[in-house]
Enzyme design. Structure first.
Site, PDB file in Angstrom:
ATOM      1  N   TYR A 194      -3.569  78.178  60.438  1.00  0.00           N
ATOM      2  CA  TYR A 194      -2.307  78.910  60.571  1.00  0.00           C
ATOM      3  C   TYR A 194      -2.569  80.394  60.338  1.00  0.00           C
ATOM      4  O   TYR A 194      -3.410  80.764  59.522  1.00  0.00           O
ATOM      5  CB  TYR A 194      -1.275  78.399  59.555  1.00  0.00           C
ATOM      6  CG  TYR A 194      -0.668  77.058  59.917  1.00  0.00           C
ATOM      7  CD1 TYR A 194       0.557  76.981  60.569  1.00  0.00           C
ATOM      8  CD2 TYR A 194      -1.319  75.868  59.598  1.00  0.00           C
ATOM      9  CE1 TYR A 194       1.117  75.754  60.898  1.00  0.00           C
ATOM     10  CE2 TYR A 194      -0.764  74.631  59.926  1.00  0.00           C
ATOM     11  CZ  TYR A 194       0.461  74.582  60.575  1.00  0.00           C
ATOM     12  OH  TYR A 194       1.021  73.376  60.898  1.00  0.00           O
ATOM     13  N   GLU A 195      -1.805  81.228  61.049  1.00  0.00           N
ATOM     14  CA  GLU A 195      -2.084  82.664  61.003  1.00  0.00           C
ATOM     15  C   GLU A 195      -1.806  83.283  59.633  1.00  0.00           C
ATOM     16  O   GLU A 195      -2.229  84.398  59.370  1.00  0.00           O
ATOM     17  CB  GLU A 195      -1.299  83.399  62.086  1.00  0.00           C
ATOM     18  CG  GLU A 195       0.200  83.361  61.906  1.00  0.00           C
ATOM     19  CD  GLU A 195       0.951  83.744  63.177  1.00  0.00           C
ATOM     20  OE1 GLU A 195       0.330  83.814  64.242  1.00  0.00           O
ATOM     21  OE2 GLU A 195       2.161  83.961  63.084  1.00  0.00           O
ATOM     22  N   SER A 196      -1.115  82.568  58.776  1.00  0.00           N
ATOM     23  CA  SER A 196      -0.897  83.068  57.418  1.00  0.00           C
ATOM     24  C   SER A 196      -2.186  83.062  56.614  1.00  0.00           C
ATOM     25  O   SER A 196      -2.230  83.626  55.520  1.00  0.00           O
ATOM     26  CB  SER A 196       0.160  82.216  56.718  1.00  0.00           C
ATOM     27  OG  SER A 196      -0.219  80.853  56.759  1.00  0.00           O
ATOM     28  N   GLY A 197      -3.238  82.420  57.116  1.00  0.00           N
ATOM     29  CA  GLY A 197      -4.533  82.492  56.442  1.00  0.00           C
ATOM     30  C   GLY A 197      -5.031  81.170  55.886  1.00  0.00           C
ATOM     31  O   GLY A 197      -5.853  81.142  54.993  1.00  0.00           O
TER      32      GLY A 197
END
Lengths: 274, 288
Positions: free
Chosen positions: B57-60
């Site tokens: 996920y792009e949140s890391g």
């Protein structure tokens, strides 16, 4: 060195009319209480910078304090639109909102360039996209070694960056962990840094993946337990997804929004601050 | 959100879409997951056709293993269950641009015949201001740098348009060769999975072609829901209906979607916040 002081004083000292301000936190550790203090103090004509504007910026925009938004994704994650943001862009209410719009990769690299004190960053990005037609902060640069054309994005250097973290020690060193987003880059890119924290501890214990910001890169630390609500602080609270869902009907309606801001922000003492 | 109610077949058109989207991940090792329908599909794939699938996920978060569907891409459960949690600049520079991710899974507001995506603005006619959508997020670079791209969205003439009002994210541009010309490393969109069927780019023209229908759906229905003159493959397949196991897994994921249902840290401290309408708000369904 960071002074440990009240949120009210820290915001009054560090955030000024007309500032470019980044309040970062990728879903996690979003500094809501500090944003509410900005609203209470009526600090205005702000340029807001943030990858994912989220409800926190919906509130600042709807409160009429924002001139320009620099961002890459403006929605209420999993719920829908940010209605105050849309109303400002589409109808100019309560004032017109200028946009500088990017992709996430571009925004992340703009912060990296800002923290590195470089004028721009390079990436393989924006290819085939119309985004560069609407901003003057994306261009291209040719690699001097390979001849490849790459996207160049202008550095972001906010006047002030505000973040929320789990802990600080008495000297004002700060540690945050869990999803750490672009907070380190946003803090190191800024002229001034304000950090709200869940608590002050005697000694910071190392956490896996944790980031420590030393006291000498921070101007002020304010102790604001729950200061990220309805976002969350890993180890202290969970994301209040019900609030994000409940925000939708409030934000859809100008009057309901204004009433909510008056009742829950403007006409409160900032009870969380000390 | 409108969804066809479960008919005599025992499943909805949304469930057909979600199950087929999950099946499309059967062979993937790593998947960059967008929020909403892509996240539903990727999490379903992990519990059905591909238990080892690595969700990014792009949140890391790398290797998230949530037991309920996250509302946002940054729900705590995604980090708590991940193999690694990394800063956001790393996500985009080292992992995505670094060519480490097989499949990007995206949704869209508008898609055209070359699988280009608009999530920025919609033209609402000369007398009205542009309608504002959320914007790009990670999509332009996900579509450029992942090995290939899957898309999932509901099928209607609002979403499947003749001409995009804005190209946020390039799919196949204006036809074959455009991606190569632009130096895009990945293959781009390989399938668009909808609640009516599956479209895939023609290898010769790069134009999306109807290749599969869901059970009970007709070619005419898909044509009527598409804003351009849709090309239909010589042989149109029919997707397999969801198995009882797939349906059970999907419904279990959704039932556990409610915040607080699972995986909350023990140290939850409810902030005594400034007027919390959430207390009165009922958690609703994920809408996008």
């Amino acid at each position: 060195m960071a002074d440990i002081r009240s949120l009210q004083d820290a915001v009054a000292d560090l955030v000024h009319d007309g500032d470019t301000i980044a309040m970062e936190g990728f879903t996690h550790l979003i500094p809501y209480a500090a944003a509410h203090e900005v609203i209470r103090q009526g600090i205005t004509d702000l340029t807001l910078v943030r990858m994912t504007p989220d409800v926190i910026y919906d509130q600042l925009i709807g409160a009429g304090l924002v001139r320009k938004l620099v961002f890459s994704w403006g929605g209420n994650p999993g719920v829908g639109s940010l209605h105050r943001f849309r109303d400002a862009v589409e109808n100019g209410w309560p004032r017109p909102l200028e946009l500088d719009e990017h992709s996430h990769a571009g925004m992340a690299n703009r912060y990296v360039a800002g923290a590195s004190k470089l004028p721009f960053a390079v990436l393989r990005g924006y290819r085939g996209s119309d985004i560069p037609t609407r901003t003057d902060t994306v261009s291209t640069v040719v690699c001097p070694f390979t001849g490849e054309e790459l996207a160049a994005v202008a550095a972001l250097n906010p006047d002030v960056t505000v973040i929320h973290a789990q802990q600080a020690d008495r000297a004002g060193n700060v540690q945050l962990w869990g999803l750490t987003g672009v907070q380190k880059e946003a803090a190191l890119a800024a002229d001034r840094v304000l950090v709200t924290v869940e608590e002050i501890v005697e000694e910071l214990q190392p956490r896996p993946g944790g980031i420590v910001l030393p006291t000498w890169v921070i101007d002020a630390v304010s102790v604001v337990p729950g200061g990220a609500h309805p976002s969350y602080a890993a180890g202290y609270s969970t994301r209040d997804n019900a609030f994000y869902q409940a925000w939708d009907p409030i934000a859809r309606d100008r009057e309901a929004f204004t009433q909510w801001i008056d009742d829950n922000v403007r006409n409160t003492e900032g009870a969380l601050t000390r | 959100m409108t969804a066809t109610p479960a008919g005599p077949t025992g499943f909805t058109s949304d469930e057909l879409m979600e199950v087929n989207a999950a099946r499309a991940l059967a062979d993937a090792t790593t998947c960059f997951v967008g929020i909403g329908l892509p996240s539903t599909a990727a999490n379903l794939a992990r519990t059905t056709v591909n238990p080892g699938l690595v969700l990014i996920y792009e949140s890391g978060t790398i290797g998230s293993k949530p037991t309920r569907l996250p509302l946002s891409i940054g729900d705590g459960e995604l980090a708590d269950t991940a193999d690694a949690v990394i800063p956001v600049p790393e996500v985009f520079n080292y992992w995505l641009q670094g060519g480490r991710i097989d499949v990007g899974f995206l949704g869209a507001a508008q898609v055209d015949r070359y699988a280009n995506i608009n999530t920025t603005i919609v033209d609402r006619g000369p007398d009205r201001p542009e309608g504002r959508l959320p914007g790009a997020g990670g999509a332009p670079e996900i579509a450029s740098n992942c090995g290939k791209v899957l898309m999932v969205l509901r099928h209607s003439t609002r979403n499947f348009v003749r001409r995009l009002d804005f190209v946020t994210t390039l799919g196949h541009g204006s036809g074959p060769g455009d991606r190569k010309k632009l130096g895009m490393p990945g293959a781009g969109p390989v399938a668009v999975i909808t609640d009516l069927g599956v479209l895939r780019p023609d290898p010769a023209t790069a134009e999306l072609v109807l290749t599969e229908l869901h059970p009970g759906v007709t070619v005419e229905q898909v044509r009527a829901a598409t804003g351009w003159e849709l090309t239909v493959a010589d042989t149109v397949g029919t997707t397999q209906p969801p198995t009882p196991d797939e349906l059970a897994a999907l419904r279990a994921l959704k039932a556990a979607e409610k915040p607080g249902a699972a995986g909350e840290p023990a140290t939850t401290r409810k902030p005594a916040a400034t007027g919390d309408p959430g207390a009165a708000g009922k958690p609703g369904k994920e809408t996008r």
